[in-house]
Design a protein around this motif. Structure first.
Motif, short mmCIF file in Angstrom:
data_model
loop_
_atom_site.label_atom_id
_atom_site.label_comp_id
_atom_site.label_asym_id
_atom_site.label_seq_id
_atom_site.Cartn_x
_atom_site.Cartn_y
_atom_site.Cartn_z
N SER A 38 0.88 -1.25 -0.12
CA SER A 38 -0.02 0.00 0.07
C SER A 38 1.05 1.19 0.03
O SER A 38 0.62 2.18 -0.68
N ILE A 39 1.94 1.02 0.73
CA ILE A 39 2.99 2.39 0.83
C ILE A 39 3.69 2.36 -0.66
O ILE A 39 3.84 3.44 -1.21
N LYS A 40 3.91 1.36 -1.23
CA LYS A 40 4.60 1.36 -2.62
C LYS A 40 3.86 2.14 -3.63
O LYS A 40 4.37 2.79 -4.52
N GLU A 46 -2.77 11.01 -0.76
CA GLU A 46 -3.03 10.05 0.11
C GLU A 46 -1.64 10.38 1.37
O GLU A 46 -1.91 10.21 2.29
N ALA A 47 -0.20 10.53 0.57
CA ALA A 47 0.79 10.84 1.50
C ALA A 47 0.58 12.12 2.23
O ALA A 47 0.83 12.02 3.56
N VAL A 48 -0.07 12.93 1.60
CA VAL A 48 -0.38 14.42 2.31
C VAL A 48 -1.26 14.11 3.55
O VAL A 48 -1.01 14.54 4.64
N PRO A 107 8.72 15.28 -3.20
CA PRO A 107 7.47 14.92 -3.01
C PRO A 107 7.37 14.40 -1.73
O PRO A 107 8.13 13.68 -1.32
N VAL A 108 6.05 14.52 -1.26
CA VAL A 108 5.66 14.02 0.21
C VAL A 108 5.61 12.64 0.07
O VAL A 108 6.15 12.01 1.04
N LYS A 109 4.94 11.97 -1.07
CA LYS A 109 5.06 10.66 -1.11
C LYS A 109 6.48 9.97 -1.27
O LYS A 109 6.53 8.84 -0.65
#
Length: 161
Positions: A38-40, A46-48, A107-109
């Protein structure tokens, strides 16, 4: 093609006997270092949202005067994404202010992916981070690892979420 792999390794000393060892495919996959699926595949919004839960669990908080809550600041997203202004001290701040993400253009992700890996294994080396994501250079991974390990609030918050 068979789902079983055959490994021929040494057993015993330097001149030991060789014997075949059967290793099933799921056992081999479990040994590989990779972030959670899910993180990959996380997107930037979503990351923000995930980072907002970690950094501001009770709503946006000004890093200068510590005024917090949703009524204490207003949103200036029309000028720059994520920009907020404190109503008390009129200071501009964002999600990155006062964290390891401050003054970076990544980027935040990418930061969240690195945070997910380092929260599980803080001893992970930079080359393993580069291999796991492949989107950053070694020097960038070194900077990210150094900053994230210094920011205990982010690591503890990610483990909690």
């Amino acid at each position: 093609m068979s789902r079983r792999m055959r490994y021929r390794g040494r057993i015993g000393g330097a001149h030991g006997n060789r014997a075949p060892i059967d290793v099933s495919w799921p056992e081999v996959q479990a040994c590989q270092v990779a972030p959670a699926p899910s993180i990959k595949t996380i997107t930037e919004p979503e990351a923000v949202a995930l980072l907002q839960k970690i950094v501001w669990p009770d709503g946006p908080r000004c890093p200068q005067c510590k005024a917090g809550g949703y009524g204490e600041s207003y949103d200036l997203s029309s000028r720059r994404s994520g920009l907020r202004v404190c109503k008390r001290c009129k200071a501009q701040f964002s999600l990155r202010s006062g964290t390891a993400l401050e003054s970076t253009k990544l980027p935040v992700k990418v930061w969240v992916k690195a945070l997910s890996v380092l929260a599980v294994d803080p001893n992970m080396r930079e080359c393993e981070i580069v291999r796991a994501f492949g989107t950053v250079a070694y020097k960038t991974a070194h900077l990210m690892r150094k900053r994230l390990l210094a920011d205990e609030k982010l690591l503890k918050g990610f483990r909690r979420v």
